[in-house]
Design a protein around this motif. Structure first.
Motif, short mmCIF file in Angstrom:
data_model
loop_
_atom_site.label_atom_id
_atom_site.label_comp_id
_atom_site.label_asym_id
_atom_site.label_seq_id
_atom_site.Cartn_x
_atom_site.Cartn_y
_atom_site.Cartn_z
N GLY A 139 8.29 -10.14 -7.57
CA GLY A 139 9.38 -10.39 -8.51
C GLY A 139 9.19 -9.72 -9.85
O GLY A 139 9.87 -10.07 -10.82
N ASN A 140 8.27 -8.77 -9.95
CA ASN A 140 8.03 -8.06 -11.21
C ASN A 140 8.71 -6.70 -11.19
O ASN A 140 9.04 -6.19 -10.12
CB ASN A 140 6.52 -7.90 -11.44
N PRO A 141 8.90 -6.08 -12.37
CA PRO A 141 9.55 -4.78 -12.38
C PRO A 141 8.69 -3.71 -11.70
O PRO A 141 7.46 -3.83 -11.70
CB PRO A 141 9.72 -4.46 -13.89
N PRO A 142 9.33 -2.69 -11.14
CA PRO A 142 8.57 -1.63 -10.47
C PRO A 142 7.57 -0.98 -11.43
O PRO A 142 7.85 -0.83 -12.61
CB PRO A 142 9.63 -0.61 -10.07
N ASP A 143 6.39 -0.63 -10.92
CA ASP A 143 5.35 0.02 -11.71
C ASP A 143 4.55 0.90 -10.76
O ASP A 143 3.68 0.43 -10.05
CB ASP A 143 4.47 -1.06 -12.37
N ARG A 144 4.88 2.18 -10.79
CA ARG A 144 4.28 3.12 -9.84
C ARG A 144 2.78 3.27 -10.06
O ARG A 144 2.01 3.44 -9.12
CB ARG A 144 4.97 4.48 -10.04
N LYS A 145 2.38 3.22 -11.34
CA LYS A 145 0.96 3.39 -11.67
C LYS A 145 0.16 2.22 -11.09
O LYS A 145 -0.92 2.40 -10.51
CB LYS A 145 0.80 3.46 -13.19
N LEU A 146 0.70 1.02 -11.25
CA LEU A 146 0.03 -0.18 -10.74
C LEU A 146 -0.03 -0.15 -9.21
O LEU A 146 -1.05 -0.48 -8.61
CB LEU A 146 0.78 -1.43 -11.23
N LEU A 147 1.07 0.27 -8.59
CA LEU A 147 1.10 0.38 -7.13
C LEU A 147 -0.01 1.31 -6.63
O LEU A 147 -0.75 0.98 -5.70
CB LEU A 147 2.47 0.89 -6.68
N LYS A 148 -0.13 2.48 -7.28
CA LYS A 148 -1.13 3.48 -6.86
C LYS A 148 -2.55 2.95 -7.07
O LYS A 148 -3.42 3.16 -6.23
CB LYS A 148 -0.94 4.77 -7.64
N GLU A 149 -2.75 2.28 -8.20
CA GLU A 149 -4.07 1.72 -8.50
C GLU A 149 -4.46 0.69 -7.44
O GLU A 149 -5.59 0.68 -6.95
CB GLU A 149 -3.98 1.06 -9.88
N ARG A 150 -3.52 -0.18 -7.09
CA ARG A 150 -3.79 -1.19 -6.05
C ARG A 150 -4.09 -0.52 -4.71
O ARG A 150 -4.99 -0.96 -3.98
CB ARG A 150 -2.58 -2.12 -5.91
N ALA A 151 -3.33 0.51 -4.38
CA ALA A 151 -3.53 1.21 -3.11
C ALA A 151 -4.93 1.85 -3.07
O ALA A 151 -5.62 1.79 -2.05
CB ALA A 151 -2.46 2.28 -2.91
N LEU A 152 -5.36 2.40 -4.21
CA LEU A 152 -6.69 3.02 -4.27
C LEU A 152 -7.78 1.96 -4.07
O LEU A 152 -8.76 2.20 -3.35
CB LEU A 152 -6.86 3.74 -5.61
N LYS A 153 -7.59 0.78 -4.68
CA LYS A 153 -8.57 -0.29 -4.50
C LYS A 153 -8.68 -0.69 -3.03
O LYS A 153 -9.78 -0.88 -2.50
CB LYS A 153 -8.19 -1.51 -5.35
N GLU A 154 -7.53 -0.85 -2.37
CA GLU A 154 -7.56 -1.22 -0.95
C GLU A 154 -8.22 -0.13 -0.11
O GLU A 154 -8.99 -0.42 0.81
CB GLU A 154 -6.16 -1.52 -0.42
N ALA A 155 -7.94 1.11 -0.44
CA ALA A 155 -8.51 2.24 0.31
C ALA A 155 -10.03 2.30 0.12
O ALA A 155 -10.79 2.43 1.09
CB ALA A 155 -7.88 3.55 -0.13
N MET A 156 -10.49 2.16 -1.12
CA MET A 156 -11.94 2.18 -1.41
C MET A 156 -12.62 1.01 -0.71
O MET A 156 -13.73 1.14 -0.19
CB MET A 156 -12.19 2.12 -2.92
N HIS A 157 -11.96 -0.16 -0.73
CA HIS A 157 -12.51 -1.36 -0.11
C HIS A 157 -12.69 -1.16 1.40
O HIS A 157 -13.79 -1.38 1.94
CB HIS A 157 -11.58 -2.55 -0.38
N GLU A 158 -11.63 -0.73 2.07
CA GLU A 158 -11.71 -0.60 3.53
C GLU A 158 -12.66 0.55 3.93
O GLU A 158 -13.39 0.43 4.92
CB GLU A 158 -10.32 -0.40 4.15
N LEU A 159 -12.67 1.64 3.17
CA LEU A 159 -13.62 2.71 3.47
C LEU A 159 -15.06 2.23 3.24
O LEU A 159 -15.97 2.61 3.99
CB LEU A 159 -13.33 3.96 2.62
N GLY A 160 -15.25 1.37 2.25
CA GLY A 160 -16.57 0.77 2.03
C GLY A 160 -17.03 0.03 3.28
O GLY A 160 -18.17 0.18 3.73
N HIS A 161 -16.13 -0.75 3.89
CA HIS A 161 -16.45 -1.45 5.15
C HIS A 161 -16.80 -0.44 6.25
O HIS A 161 -17.75 -0.63 7.00
CB HIS A 161 -15.27 -2.29 5.63
N VAL A 162 -15.99 0.61 6.34
CA VAL A 162 -16.23 1.63 7.38
C VAL A 162 -17.65 2.19 7.25
O VAL A 162 -18.33 2.43 8.23
CB VAL A 162 -15.17 2.77 7.30
N PHE A 163 -18.09 2.36 5.99
CA PHE A 163 -19.42 2.91 5.75
C PHE A 163 -20.48 1.82 5.57
O PHE A 163 -21.50 2.02 4.93
CB PHE A 163 -19.40 3.87 4.55
N GLY A 164 -20.23 0.66 6.14
CA GLY A 164 -21.27 -0.35 6.27
C GLY A 164 -21.41 -1.36 5.14
O GLY A 164 -22.36 -2.15 5.13
#
Ligand SMILES: [Zn+2]
Ligand SMILES: [Zn+2]
Length: 185
Positions: A116-141
């Protein structure tokens, strides 16, 4: 090499940001990050639950594993723009399979609009990067980390995601470096 595999319609600016940022980090370890041609969501109709209106995340993993082997990559990261879940959970931000060395993340619940918050592309990208780093961290043990600022901290909600940084803490970083040199390079 790590490959990013979009599945279905995924915004190009988010994919480009992920590719750039992950490249910047993993280049230190001599690992290239490449964006590869996407897959159609129609391949995953069997994963869609019509009552929940969500895809069961585990069904994406074997296909990603197949593509990873095709590219002879160390890891494959799938990215979807649809809602995903796992059994026993209402939803998930992402899922990793260290054995197959693949992971999947969903952007669906990373949009500020979702809450319900206004669109924020920068925040979206930052969140996506966190999820990507997190899951890749799992992949690498890597496992979950008690440090709330570490990207390996478990995100129960988007608030946890926003509290943590996109980087591994000192302890997780040391373990990651060890794993990258030992078993994955
Ligand atoms: Zn996790
Ligand atoms: Zn940590």
């Amino acid at each position: 090499m790590i490959i990013i595999v979009p599945i279905g319609e995924v915004p190009g600016d988010v994919l480009a940001f992920l590719q750039n940022s992950l490249s910047g980090f993993y280049a230190k370890y001599g690992i290239e990050v490449r964006l590869v041609g996407g897959l159609s969501l129609s391949k995953f109709q069997h994963a869609f639950d019509f009552e929940r209106r969500q895809f069961l995340a585990r069904y994406f993993l074997p296909v990603l594993s197949y593509i990873r082997k095709d590219f002879n990559a160390k890891a494959a990261l799938g990215v979807v723009n649809v809602d995903i879940y796992e059994l026993g959970l209402n939803f998930i931000f992402g899922l990793a399979h260290p054995g197959l060395r693949v992971a999947i993340i969903s952007l669906y619940r990373l949009y500020p609009e979702f809450y319900g918050n206004p669109p924020d592309r920068k925040l979206l990208k930052e969140r996506a990067l966190k999820e990507a780093m997190h899951e890749l961290g799992h992949v690498f043990g890597l496992e979950h980390c008690p440090n709330p600022k570490c990207v390996m901290h478990f995100s129960n909600s988007i608030i946890d995601t926003d509290i943590k940084s996109w980087m591994y803490c000192e302890k997780c970083l040391r373990k990651l470096e060890k794993n990258l040199t030992r078993s994955y390079v």
